[in-house]
Structures are given as C-alpha cells and as structure tokens.
Motif scaffolding. Structure first.
Motif, PDB file in Angstrom:
ATOM      1  N   UNK A  90       0.828  -1.205   0.000  1.00 44.52           N
ATOM      2  CA  UNK A  90       0.000   0.000   0.000  1.00 44.52           C
ATOM      3  C   UNK A  90       0.861   1.253   0.000  1.00 44.52           C
ATOM      4  N   UNK A  91       1.909   1.253   0.809  1.00 48.60           N
ATOM      5  CA  UNK A  91       2.795   2.409   0.873  1.00 48.60           C
ATOM      6  C   UNK A  91       3.563   2.611  -0.427  1.00 48.60           C
ATOM      7  N   UNK A  92       3.882   1.509  -1.109  1.00 52.27           N
ATOM      8  CA  UNK A  92       4.639   1.613  -2.354  1.00 52.27           C
ATOM      9  C   UNK A  92       3.857   2.336  -3.443  1.00 52.27           C
ATOM     10  N   UNK A  93       2.527   2.314  -3.335  1.00 44.20           N
ATOM     11  CA  UNK A  93       1.705   3.062  -4.295  1.00 44.20           C
ATOM     12  C   UNK A  93       2.077   4.537  -4.250  1.00 44.20           C
ATOM     13  N   UNK A  94       2.472   5.002  -3.083  1.00 45.11           N
ATOM     14  CA  UNK A  94       2.866   6.393  -2.898  1.00 45.11           C
ATOM     15  C   UNK A  94       4.390   6.550  -2.905  1.00 45.11           C
ATOM     16  N   UNK A  95       5.097   5.475  -3.304  1.00 46.79           N
ATOM     17  CA  UNK A  95       6.562   5.477  -3.339  1.00 46.79           C
ATOM     18  C   UNK A  95       7.132   5.924  -1.994  1.00 46.79           C
ATOM     19  N   UNK A  96       6.594   5.313  -0.948  1.00 51.09           N
ATOM     20  CA  UNK A  96       6.961   5.677   0.420  1.00 51.09           C
ATOM     21  C   UNK A  96       8.098   4.798   0.921  1.00 51.09           C
ATOM     22  N   UNK A  97       9.031   5.386   1.672  1.00 53.52           N
ATOM     23  CA  UNK A  97      10.023   4.585   2.376  1.00 53.52           C
ATOM     24  C   UNK A  97      10.239   5.190   3.764  1.00 53.52           C
ATOM     25  N   UNK A  98      11.056   4.505   4.571  1.00 53.36           N
ATOM     26  CA  UNK A  98      11.213   4.888   5.970  1.00 53.36           C
ATOM     27  C   UNK A  98      11.911   6.235   6.163  1.00 53.36           C
ATOM     28  N   UNK A 108      -2.325  13.012   5.445  1.00 54.14           N
ATOM     29  CA  UNK A 108      -3.779  12.827   5.480  1.00 54.14           C
ATOM     30  C   UNK A 108      -4.225  11.994   4.283  1.00 54.14           C
ATOM     31  N   UNK A 109      -3.612  12.227   3.130  1.00 54.64           N
ATOM     32  CA  UNK A 109      -3.940  11.463   1.926  1.00 54.64           C
ATOM     33  C   UNK A 109      -3.688   9.974   2.158  1.00 54.64           C
ATOM     34  N   UNK A 110      -2.543   9.633   2.739  1.00 56.54           N
ATOM     35  CA  UNK A 110      -2.235   8.233   3.007  1.00 56.54           C
ATOM     36  C   UNK A 110      -3.146   7.653   4.082  1.00 56.54           C
ATOM     37  N   UNK A 111      -3.498   8.448   5.081  1.00 56.39           N
ATOM     38  CA  UNK A 111      -4.414   7.988   6.124  1.00 56.39           C
ATOM     39  C   UNK A 111      -5.756   7.602   5.511  1.00 56.39           C
ATOM     40  N   UNK A 112      -6.214   8.405   4.568  1.00 56.40           N
ATOM     41  CA  UNK A 112      -7.462   8.079   3.871  1.00 56.40           C
ATOM     42  C   UNK A 112      -7.333   6.765   3.114  1.00 56.40           C
ATOM     43  N   UNK A 113      -6.172   6.572   2.491  1.00 54.50           N
ATOM     44  CA  UNK A 113      -5.952   5.335   1.735  1.00 54.50           C
ATOM     45  C   UNK A 113      -6.000   4.116   2.660  1.00 54.50           C
ATOM     46  N   UNK A 114      -5.377   4.214   3.808  1.00 54.57           N
ATOM     47  CA  UNK A 114      -5.390   3.105   4.761  1.00 54.57           C
ATOM     48  C   UNK A 114      -6.818   2.838   5.246  1.00 54.57           C
ATOM     49  N   UNK A 115      -7.583   3.899   5.476  1.00 52.40           N
ATOM     50  CA  UNK A 115      -8.974   3.739   5.907  1.00 52.40           C
ATOM     51  C   UNK A 115      -9.791   3.024   4.832  1.00 52.40           C
ATOM     52  N   UNK A 152       3.134   6.386   8.929  1.00 53.23           N
ATOM     53  CA  UNK A 152       2.588   7.612   8.342  1.00 53.23           C
ATOM     54  C   UNK A 152       2.878   8.799   9.260  1.00 53.23           C
ATOM     55  N   UNK A 153       2.673   8.588  10.547  1.00 49.91           N
ATOM     56  CA  UNK A 153       2.932   9.657  11.509  1.00 49.91           C
ATOM     57  C   UNK A 153       4.397  10.083  11.479  1.00 49.91           C
ATOM     58  N   UNK A 154       5.315   9.117  11.426  1.00 46.65           N
ATOM     59  CA  UNK A 154       6.739   9.438  11.420  1.00 46.65           C
ATOM     60  C   UNK A 154       7.127  10.289  10.216  1.00 46.65           C
ATOM     61  N   UNK A 155       6.512  10.000   9.079  1.00 47.98           N
ATOM     62  CA  UNK A 155       6.821  10.773   7.874  1.00 47.98           C
ATOM     63  C   UNK A 155       6.458  12.238   8.067  1.00 47.98           C
ATOM     64  N   UNK A 156       5.346  12.495   8.771  1.00 44.14           N
ATOM     65  CA  UNK A 156       4.964  13.889   9.035  1.00 44.14           C
ATOM     66  C   UNK A 156       5.848  14.505  10.119  1.00 44.14           C
ATOM     67  N   UNK A 200     -15.259   5.525   9.369  1.00 51.08           N
ATOM     68  CA  UNK A 200     -13.898   5.020   9.544  1.00 51.08           C
ATOM     69  C   UNK A 200     -12.885   6.027   9.011  1.00 51.08           C
ATOM     70  N   UNK A 201     -13.087   6.465   7.786  1.00 50.27           N
ATOM     71  CA  UNK A 201     -12.157   7.425   7.186  1.00 50.27           C
ATOM     72  C   UNK A 201     -12.167   8.746   7.933  1.00 50.27           C
ATOM     73  N   UNK A 202     -13.360   9.236   8.268  1.00 50.76           N
ATOM     74  CA  UNK A 202     -13.466  10.531   8.958  1.00 50.76           C
ATOM     75  C   UNK A 202     -12.747  10.498  10.306  1.00 50.76           C
ATOM     76  N   UNK A 203     -12.938   9.423  11.057  1.00 55.92           N
ATOM     77  CA  UNK A 203     -12.346   9.345  12.388  1.00 55.92           C
ATOM     78  C   UNK A 203     -10.829   9.160  12.330  1.00 55.92           C
ATOM     79  N   UNK A 204     -10.343   8.399  11.367  1.00 60.81           N
ATOM     80  CA  UNK A 204      -8.894   8.235  11.230  1.00 60.81           C
ATOM     81  C   UNK A 204      -8.229   9.566  10.869  1.00 60.81           C
ATOM     82  N   UNK A 205      -8.873  10.310   9.991  1.00 59.80           N
ATOM     83  CA  UNK A 205      -8.355  11.639   9.629  1.00 59.80           C
ATOM     84  C   UNK A 205      -8.411  12.563  10.838  1.00 59.80           C
ATOM     85  N   UNK A 206      -9.516  12.530  11.572  1.00 59.44           N
ATOM     86  CA  UNK A 206      -9.652  13.365  12.768  1.00 59.44           C
ATOM     87  C   UNK A 206      -8.545  13.065  13.781  1.00 59.44           C
TER      88      UNK A 206
END
Length: 231
Positions: A90-98, A108-115, A152-156, A200-206
């Motif tokens: 899922x993270x690779x879709x956004x070309x994410x790494x540590x 927030x965009x990735x949080x929505x994706x996870x939701x 996701x949090x660490x990236x921010x 689910x999505x709203x609360x995760x974003x919140x």
C-alpha cells in the motif's frame, strides 16, 4: 604455491560454488513466500481469522505444512507477515520509504488510503484489530500492526510543520503508541458495528488532525485548523 594456499583456494572455490547453488533456491523460496502471504491475505479477507487455517493455506499453495511453520513460526506469524507485506504494498503506491518526509496534506492522503483499505477487507480488519488489542498477542505481531499507522505519523514528524521542542518533551515513542491505539480503535469499533463505514475514514483523519494541532508548529497547527474547518 604453498600447500596451505592451494587448500585455501580450493575452499574458496567450494564456498563460492555453494553460494551459487544456494542462490536459485533462495530466489525460488522468496517467490514462494510472497505467494503464501498473498494467499493468506486473500483467505483472511474472505472468511476472517476464525476460518483461516494453516492446513488449508498449505493445500491452496501446494506447499508442505512444515514449510509454512519453518518460514513463519505459527498462524500468528503468518498473519503478521501478511499484514506487513500488504501494508508495504500500500505504501509503495505512494513510493513511500522509511526516510520519507511528508507534509500534513500528504499524510492525510495516506491515512485516507489506509482507511479505504480497512473497509475493503472486513474479515482481515476484524482479525488484525482483535490481535492488536489481545493481551496475549505475540510481540512481533503487535509491532508489525502498530507500524501501519505510525509509519505515516513518522513521515509527518520529519517535516518542517512540527514543534520539535514539544515533541521531545512529550516523547515520540509515546505519541506513536497513542496514535496507533487510536487508529486501531477506529478499526475495532467499526468491526464491532459501533460506527458505520463512512465514519472510519473521517475518524482516522480526525485522529491525525488532533495530533497535528497538538504537536504542529505555527504553520502545522494553522493548516490542521483549516482542514478541520473545511470539513
């Protein structure tokens, strides 16, 4: 050439030959491992954790049950590895790494994706949320599941929108643990029927915006407040 040198040369040749013979097997098993985890993910998504057995997994994958135990330890080990593999995909879709640094908007965009992934696979979400909050859950499995929201949090937290002084005072580890509990709590509440799919999505974003308003610097808090008001 000395006898010792001849012996060392022969030993090196033998070692190199052994390495070469092992490499094809390693590549083959790596592929097989991915197939096992992919099949496990599908089975749990279809029927949930209660119906998922390693015996059926071995039959579907046409691989010996002992091989699965040797590779993953037990059922929880399979679930943990499958969760980590899916999260990584899922993270690779956004070309994410540590080492990634994300703005609040990207996080927030990735949080929505996870939701969205959460509600797509209710059977999987149920078994993983139960394991996350289980007092008898394996440490390795818990760490793997906790990493999903905390990555996701660490990236921010690496961005220039964070109040680093406040973060150090509170403790990043404590913040990550609290955030992971909150996000998995949303999943558990949805699986229990306490909230509907849209929430689910709203609360995760919140949950993420609460963190941003608490630990953001002036720019971070301003953006988080704007996102809240624009909802």
């Amino acid at each position: 050439m000395k006898a010792s040198d001849t012996k060392q040369s022969k030993q090196k040749a033998d070692d190199d030959g052994n390495v070469e013979r092992r490499r094809p097997y390693a590549r083959t098993f790596d592929k097989r491992r991915r197939e096992i985890l992919s099949t496990a993910w599908t089975m749990i998504a279809e029927a949930g954790g209660s119906e998922f057995t390693l015996q059926e997994l071995s039959e579907r994958c046409d691989v010996a049950l002992r091989t699965i135990y040797n590779a993953f330890g037990d059922k929880d080990g399979v679930v943990a590895a499958a969760a980590a593999a899916h999260h990584s995909d899922t993270l690779e879709v956004f070309e994410f790494d540590d080492r990634e640094v994300w703005s609040l908007s990207e996080a927030i965009c990735m949080t929505r994706r996870i939701a969205q992934e959460t509600v797509r696979f209710p059977g999987w979400s149920q078994v993983t949320s139960e394991m996350y909050f289980s007092p008898r859950g394996p440490v390795k499995l818990f760490a793997s599941l906790q990493q999903m929201p905390t990555s996701i949090l660490r990236a921010w937290l690496r961005s220039d929108q964070v109040d680093l002084k406040l973060l150090r005072a509170f403790g990043q580890q404590a913040l990550e643990a609290s955030h992971a509990d909150a996000q998995w709590g949303v999943v558990a509440n949805w699986c229990a029927g306490r909230i509907d799919e849209a929430q689910v999505e709203d609360l995760m974003v919140d949950n993420f915006l609460v963190v941003a308003m608490s630990f953001g610097n002036r720019a971070g808090r301003s953006l988080a407040k704007k996102m809240v008001l624009d909802k």
